[in-house]
Write an enzyme that holds these catalytic residues in place. Sequence first.
Site: not given
Ligand code: PMT
Length: 404
Positions: A210, A279, A289, A305-307, A323, A337, A341
């Site tokens: 991403n 995800d 390839k 895994p959701d860390i 975030f 969330k 969580k």
């Molecule tokens: O890196 P930049 O270009 O500065 O951009 C910053 C950002 C937009 C990436 C950042 O501000 C942001 O929003 N990060 C969270 C992105 C995200 O994946 O959001 P989510 O809604 O999909 O995930 C929710 C939360 O679970 C996040 O804290 C994520 O780190 C965490 N997560 C998600 C999936 C996973 N498998 N493990 C996780 O820990």
Amino acid sequence: MYQLKDKRILLGVTGGIAAYKAAVLLRLLRQQGADVRVVMTKNATEFVTPLTFQALSNKPVHTDLLDVEAETAMGHIELARWADLILIAPASANFIARYANGFAEDLLSTLCLAADSDVVIAPAMNQKMWLHEATQANIDKLKDRSVIILGPVEGDQACGEIGPGRLLEPEGLVAEVSRLFQTDVLAGSRIMITAGPTRELIDPVRFISNRSSGRMGYAIANAAIEAGADVTVISGPVSISSPDRAGIKTVVSANEMHKEVMKSINNIDIFIATAAVADYRLTNISEQKIKKSSDILELSLTKNPDILAEVAALNNAPFTVGFAAETENLEENAQEKLKLKNLDMIAANRVGGDIGFDSDNNALTIFWKNGRQELQKASKEKLARKLIHLVADRYNEKNTNQTH
Ligand code: PMT
């Protein structure tokens, strides 16, 4: 004085004989790594030319509120938003009076009113003017509005008199300004931050990822260091330079990030998940390839895994901040969330347009149980400092409640 590295300082110069010292101040600020833009009042340009400051800052100098060319490059509201700190040195009695009473007839006083950063003024004037009750009343007004006043000091004055009214020397000003960025609100705490994207390999040359640049996470790491924390960053692949005084572990995939986080999480007090973790990963990574053959190629994906959820569910979980990057229903999705969580705090991040992924700026709404705070669009560095203060408040409050 490492605290000034990459700090954006708007240096305001007003009219007075001490204006020449602002040139030395500008050089010292830049030597400490600060990014400085200069705004001069009309009176200041009678003492030193804008060209001097332009040459020393390597940036155009702003002088007029209604300058179409300057507004096109960076409008005055944008300039106010850009600054991490506004430093006015020297600040004349006239400027202090205008600012104290809310006048916005010139660029510098307008910027001060439009700013959401700290404003610091370093007065310099004749000692009688400084001691005059009108000036002192104006200074009191500014102090009541949390404007930081540095100096003046006593000594010989350009007019031949001796007394208070001399500009604090540039070296002293730089030391005071760098101290303002050092907060110590998280002194002694250990913080882990995930940052950047993850990459999920499809075959040896392709991956799913991403647009995360790592900037938000690295800015939070720097803000946490300024706040006195011991910081570890678990970072996906990014092309920006690492925070100077953080421990950095680089990983590629979500599984690797998960492993690194879980390895050291037991020693962590605060966990902040800024990373855009994939995800899903490929169920099977092709060893060779993949060749172009059929019109449709189907990939089978397996959930990662959701860390964040796993950290928050630990028996001895750290203070956990997530975030939520959302393109719609920002509040609803972030609140969900936060609850699902079991997080202590979540930063809802509306992504798209010119904020969020891979941009210098962001805008966040922070939620915690029974509380919220809007952090308006600003540089990621500025937002990170505000976020760290909110985290420190809630973290200290939680610790106090647990020990009672
Ligand atoms: O890196 P930049 O270009 O500065 O951009 C910053 C950002 C937009 C990436 C950042 O501000 C942001 O929003 N990060 C969270 C992105 C995200 O994946 O959001 P989510 O809604 O999909 O995930 C929710 C939360 O679970 C996040 O804290 C994520 O780190 C965490 N997560 C998600 C999936 C996973 N498998 N493990 C996780 O820990």
